[in-house]
Scaffold this motif. Sequence first.
Motif, PDB file in Angstrom:
ATOM      1  N   GLY A 111       0.911  -1.331   0.680  1.00  0.00           N
ATOM      2  CA  GLY A 111       0.165   0.008   0.031  1.00  0.00           C
ATOM      3  C   GLY A 111       0.724   1.287  -0.061  1.00  0.00           C
ATOM      4  N   PHE A 112       2.198   0.999   0.723  1.00  0.00           N
ATOM      5  CA  PHE A 112       2.794   2.449   0.929  1.00  0.00           C
ATOM      6  C   PHE A 112       3.273   2.745  -0.425  1.00  0.00           C
ATOM      7  N   ALA A 113       3.672   1.607  -1.077  1.00  0.00           N
ATOM      8  CA  ALA A 113       4.558   1.731  -2.036  1.00  0.00           C
ATOM      9  C   ALA A 113       3.654   1.937  -3.433  1.00  0.00           C
ATOM     10  N   ASP A 114       2.570   1.444  -3.307  1.00  0.00           N
ATOM     11  CA  ASP A 114       1.439   2.466  -4.685  1.00  0.00           C
ATOM     12  C   ASP A 114       0.896   3.485  -4.449  1.00  0.00           C
ATOM     13  N   ALA A 115       0.668   3.959  -2.635  1.00  0.00           N
ATOM     14  CA  ALA A 115       0.717   5.735  -2.506  1.00  0.00           C
ATOM     15  C   ALA A 115       1.643   6.486  -2.941  1.00  0.00           C
ATOM     16  N   LEU A 116       3.082   5.940  -2.963  1.00  0.00           N
ATOM     17  CA  LEU A 116       4.290   6.865  -2.693  1.00  0.00           C
ATOM     18  C   LEU A 116       4.283   6.588  -4.912  1.00  0.00           C
ATOM     19  N   PHE A 117       4.513   6.219  -5.321  1.00  0.00           N
ATOM     20  CA  PHE A 117       4.381   5.748  -6.408  1.00  0.00           C
ATOM     21  C   PHE A 117       3.594   6.864  -7.631  1.00  0.00           C
ATOM     22  N   SER A 118       2.195   6.227  -6.807  1.00  0.00           N
ATOM     23  CA  SER A 118       0.834   7.405  -7.607  1.00  0.00           C
ATOM     24  C   SER A 118       0.515   8.509  -6.982  1.00  0.00           C
ATOM     25  N   LYS A 119       0.822   9.398  -5.798  1.00  0.00           N
ATOM     26  CA  LYS A 119       1.163   9.967  -5.294  1.00  0.00           C
ATOM     27  C   LYS A 119       2.331  11.197  -6.213  1.00  0.00           C
TER      28      LYS A 119
END
Lengths: 348, 752
Positions: B305-313
């Motif tokens: 979730g963290f990596a997804d959020a970082l990437f998309s944000k």
Amino acid sequence: MGSSQKKKKEKQKDFQKAKLKVGKAKPKPDNFTDTSFRSKAIVLSQQSLNTAAPSTNTQFSHHLSLLSSKSDVQRKESLAHLTTSIASRPVNSPLPQPVSAILPSLLPLILDASNGVRTQLLKLLRTLPPSDIEDHVSQLLPYIRAGMTHLAADIRVSAVETLSWLVDVAGAEVVSCAGGWIKTINCFLSILGWHTEESSKWSSVGRSTFGKSGTQGKPMIKVLQTLGEFLEAGIGSPQDISMETDSTQEETADIFSAWQFPICHSAHHMIPTASAPYAYLNLFGQPRDEDGEMYETREDRYRVFSNRFMKAVQLGLENARKEGGELGRASAGATKVLKEASAYGVGP
Amino acid sequence: MVKRKLGALEKVEADLPNLQHKIRRDPKSYVEDFRAQHFQYESHREIFMAAPSSATDTGIISLRDLIDFIAHVAECYPEIVKEFPQQLIDMLTQHHLVLESELREKIVGSLMLLRKKDLLDSATLLQTLFPILISTPSKTLRALLFQKILSDLRSSNSKATNHKLNRTMQTVLFNLVTSDRTSSKGLWAVKLTRELWKRQIWTEAKAVEVMKEASLSENEKVIVGGVRFFLGGDQERQDAEDESSDEEAIDVARIRHVVGINKKTKKKSRAVEKALATVKRKERKKHNPAPLNFSALHLLHDPQGFADALFSKHLQSSKSKLNLEQKLLVLQLVSRLVGLHKLHIMSLYSYFQKYLTPRQPSVTSFLASLAQASHDLVPPDVLEPLVQKIANEFVSEASAAEVASAGLNAIREICVRQPLAMNETLLQDLVMYKKSKDKGVMMAAKGLLSLYRDVGAEMLKRRDRGKEASMGLRSGEQKAKRFGEQEAGEIEGLELLEKWKEEERRKRRLEKGLASDAEDDEEEDEEADWNAWNVEDDEDSDDSGGWIDVQSEGEIELSDSEDEGGKPPAKKAKQGDSDEKQQQGDEEEDAQAQEKKLSTLATTRILTPADLAKLAELRAEASVNALLPGSKTRRTAQSNSARHIDDPLTAAEIEGLASLSAGKATREERIAHAKEGKLDRSDHKSTTARRKLKKESEGKSTTNKEKARRKNFLMTLGKAKSKGKRSLVETRAVLKAHQERQKRGGKRGNKG
């Protein structure tokens, strides 16, 4: 040797004639002194030159601002000037500046290190009209209390003198303003060293407190006298304290009570005479604790006093009486007040 | 009235420090004086509170002095000063904006003092200071508060971890970061957490959570602070630890010596005691097991979730305001998370596509990130186009040598992690570059070649496969892994332990005079094992503690040949099945037996702590042996697996081989390179002069010989003159005296 050779050469060098060259300036001799100078002038475009002397009012405010000067001589002289200008003003004319403007610069001087400044300050305070002081008692008291517990004995004594003046001028306000009753008594006890039974048991009168004591004996007498005055103002039996105020009020009350219901209470519906009649509600200030509370009636004050201080004060006065002499006499005054007060009790 | 005696105290000028001193010595007798000063403070406070902004110096004693005084002696009269801390807190919180700076600092200092005296609890203090820290506009106050907060947290965690306090503080920080994501105030949370993490005061998941929220914030500074923490926080922690253990190595012998010589004072003896105590504490610390500290990346709750959020944000969205450098940092973090936790972010790989051109600034960082983001669970068809693109863009005869070597290196790094990302034609193409004239390119191509000899030899041309790989292929031993295939888990070095046990048993049996091969009673053996349960009890393993036996090359070979000849370990397992089985079995069968044997030890018996200790020892020994010259294959295998999974892949590693192809170095570079290893020699000096300088810098004085040599010539003249005129008797006396003196050890002598 090498070095002596060198020295010789150096010595010779001094006596060699400098060569003059065409097109070059003559070399300056060794002892040449540069005598050239440059001048600079400060030019004032305008100067405030007045033919008329500054008005007394401007002088007054000028000296008022000088009260925070570093030099104590200056402070003292300014105070003296203010004193004379207030004292010598025409009768019934207003002060050059209102008391509320003068006081803030005067108050810190209660804790001034210099003796002369403090005595001069007291003189100035005495010249101020008493009616104006009444409204500023609550501002004055913290400074006086700070002075009373000061490390330096001289400051303590002069603070007590100031308090004595204040009680004389506005006794009712002093004892009834916020923190004026309990905190001030606490200061008295600490200055006299009567605070706990333990400490009053052992020491002679005026238990030696830490710090440089002032002149022997005298200060204690002054303190005891002031204590007497203070107690008189606070819990003295109502017959002799406020003769004028209370008795007149009672008279009027008598008159009113003779009348019918709505009119007999009319005194309560009139415009209040005090400057801050609802101060006891403490609408805008910090919340107060027991010590800082206002004790407006004699009854309240007496209750608090008999609960917390009666024993210590009685014991202290007893000891002071035993000392005899001038001290004993001074204590007798306070003792008398205390006796009358306790005889009167809580109230009618 | 009797004239009262004046106490010594009353004569001196009264001042607060003096009174403070007296109170310290005898609190009971000075209670009245303290009370007076407390009243004084109260009145001053009243004056101050009436007009906080116009806090002028009132007279000779200011409120500041009084606060200082009361704070210093507060512990003597806890009853009187009950409300003092709260008053200070009120003063500070309500008026910190208008307070005079000195008074403000004094109040903060006094609060810390009260905390130290335990008149104020840590939670209250921090709740007071922290809001001011993030709201005050004054830089000096912020610096002061930050330092104080940090020191308070440290001191309250020094004896034992104060979990309650830590939790509340972490919650406060978490709320600070999450409440307003656009403000830069979250930076304080980042700073504080990082500092405490570095000092190993906070090592739990909650602190990591704070940083996670910080890196998902919307303020660039906060984002970068959070991301940098994940990328470098653990390294920093380790460095700090190393540093603290390195520094102040106290030489006990020297201290003892100095104490024996110098004047003995109480102060010095106290200093010695302190030094000895620290040495003792350090010793104890050394023996303690190292605290198990997980790295921040492992403590994350939801890495996907963290990596997804970082990437998309921060990377994918067009609204992100980060510049390239900051984006690279975020990308590094995302790719590390992906590689470490084997996450799946499919759009990440297509995101790379855009950046993989030689003209892209800091492209090596992108390459490193890409390699980092690939792992064996990434579908090969996602990675293949990327590899193809790198090959097209970077690796060609026309491109510069550095570019080609960087590209090849990047491809190799990707393929180490996911070998299936390569197709046959491309690989054979790339391997051709091993013939390149440029050394960097050649080395990079060879690296790729040797990698595929191990993991996918059938993709190589027959002549490139090499001897071992082709033999392995023919025997079927070496097979390319299929997608998603995992190796069976096992305890590392277990086979070493088993072998060692076998040998021990054989030795024991030989001592008893039995046949070394025969099956013996297992119970007895096991009993011995249970007896040697603890490491401490086990004398055998203890005596070799700290030393690792490094075997010579010959010995290794000897043991190998023994294995081939006797094969006792294999036999043991087989004997369980059938005693009569023939020795010369099929190779395949032998391999099967080996596998079976591996599993037996861990499954059939419980490993005692002594066993585990031995296991660790054997593993260390094996790793050292592998590094010895001789076994080449082993060494390469080592280097492939040497990289720890936690270590990041940096751009420098991608560029590494490019330095080889950088042509001839300039003269300056060569000089710099030559100078690298040498000591700092700013000027030419003789060795003696150097030695002398060194001696002087160490604070040592000259020897007697040097003194004699330096002595003024004229001073020696008189003695030299008289020396020639001495009579024999005089000479004898002088010589004798000299000899005596030497024996005593100089004029003053060694004793007394």
